[in-house]
Design a protein around this motif. Structure first.
Motif, PDB file in Angstrom:
ATOM      1  N   PHE A  99      62.253  42.797  56.457  1.00 48.31           N
ATOM      2  CA  PHE A  99      62.890  43.154  55.244  1.00 48.31           C
ATOM      3  C   PHE A  99      62.889  41.822  54.562  1.00 48.31           C
ATOM      4  N   THR A 100      63.015  40.540  55.149  1.00 49.03           N
ATOM      5  CA  THR A 100      63.156  39.533  54.463  1.00 49.03           C
ATOM      6  C   THR A 100      61.808  39.330  53.664  1.00 49.03           C
ATOM      7  N   PHE A 102      60.022  41.731  52.398  1.00 46.24           N
ATOM      8  CA  PHE A 102      59.964  42.972  51.359  1.00 46.24           C
ATOM      9  C   PHE A 102      60.828  42.274  50.202  1.00 46.24           C
ATOM     10  N   THR A 103      61.749  41.282  50.370  1.00 46.57           N
ATOM     11  CA  THR A 103      62.450  40.652  49.273  1.00 46.57           C
ATOM     12  C   THR A 103      61.232  39.478  48.645  1.00 46.57           C
ATOM     13  N   ALA A 104      60.665  38.838  49.415  1.00 45.05           N
ATOM     14  CA  ALA A 104      59.611  37.955  48.931  1.00 45.05           C
ATOM     15  C   ALA A 104      58.277  38.662  48.307  1.00 45.05           C
ATOM     16  N   GLU A 105      58.070  39.893  48.660  1.00 45.15           N
ATOM     17  CA  GLU A 105      56.896  40.628  48.151  1.00 45.15           C
ATOM     18  C   GLU A 105      57.448  41.192  46.776  1.00 45.15           C
ATOM     19  N   LEU A 106      58.809  41.318  46.604  1.00 42.69           N
ATOM     20  CA  LEU A 106      59.257  41.845  45.258  1.00 42.69           C
ATOM     21  C   LEU A 106      59.054  40.736  44.320  1.00 42.69           C
ATOM     22  N   VAL A 107      59.198  39.535  44.677  1.00 38.79           N
ATOM     23  CA  VAL A 107      58.985  38.445  43.696  1.00 38.79           C
ATOM     24  C   VAL A 107      57.736  38.103  43.407  1.00 38.79           C
ATOM     25  N   ALA A 113      57.564  45.265  42.763  1.00 37.39           N
ATOM     26  CA  ALA A 113      58.722  45.655  41.880  1.00 37.39           C
ATOM     27  C   ALA A 113      58.717  46.611  40.966  1.00 37.39           C
TER      28      ALA A 113
END
Length: 205
Positions: A99-100, A102-107, A113
């Motif tokens: 999940f960490t 995933f946060t990077a992928e969003l950015v 996004a």
């Protein structure tokens, strides 16, 4: 017109498709990267369900048969369900439940996004698709559910980024979406309604 048997058939058909894809993955029939194929299939399934839900009102106006509307909410909920499965498969097969990451992928990846925005929109529609929400929101309910139109465009943008190597497939979905959105123009709606009334008159005669 509730059409219970047809709605049951739709439920079984929509539920069986992802089960069949999982079965194909289990027997190694989805190619060398079954996880990615499953993610892509579920995403496209969500789009197909969404387009089908948008088609129900024009079909009702064109044919004069009110039964089409009985499937609209169910198809919309299935679109949301497929989208949730799409994201879940992405997290499991492509990110390994990181999940960490995933946060990077969003950015780092704009199409992730964009997909997240579409999922939030579908979540709002699914959460307010019940009769209780319709009564509580009143006139605001229709205004809220009009966000389905920009959601379709956002999903198409997400898909375009994902399948850039297969623009032909994307163009097919985009063409269907364009036709369905044009069918919501007031002038087109009046024409469809007129044809529906004419068909009803002929059937009575």
């Amino acid at each position: 017109m509730r059409c219970p048997w047809w709605r049951l058939l739709l439920f079984l058909a929509a539920a069986s498709v992802p089960c069949y894809w999982v079965y194909l993955g289990a027997i190694a029939a989805l190619g060398p990267d079954p996880g990615k194929v499953l993610v892509d299939n579920l995403g496209q399934g969500a789009l197909v369900m969404l387009l089908c839900s948008l088609a129900m009102t024009p079909l009702q106006r064109l044919t004069g048969w009110s039964g089409w509307i009985a499937f609209r909410r169910q198809l919309g909920l299935w679109s949301f369900a497929y989208a949730v499965l799409h994201v879940s498969a992405y997290l499991y097969f492509l990110l390994g439940l990181d999940f960490t990451g995933f946060t990077a992928e969003l950015v780092e990846r704009p199409y992730i996004a964009v997909g997240a925005i579409a999922l939030l929109g579908l979540s709002a529609l699914a959460a307010t698709s019940n009769r209780g929400s319709m009564r509580k929101l009143g006139k605001r309910w229709k205004k809220l559910h009009r966000i389905v139109y920009p959601i379709v465009l956002i999903v198409l943008l997400h898909m375009l980024w994902v399948v850039r190597a297969d623009a032909g497939r994307w163009a097919l979905y985009a063409t269907v979406a364009a036709v369905l959105l044009l069918a919501r123009l007031p002038s087109v709606e009046r024409k469809l309604a007129g044809r529906g009334r004419a068909k009803r008159v002929r059937s009575i005669d």
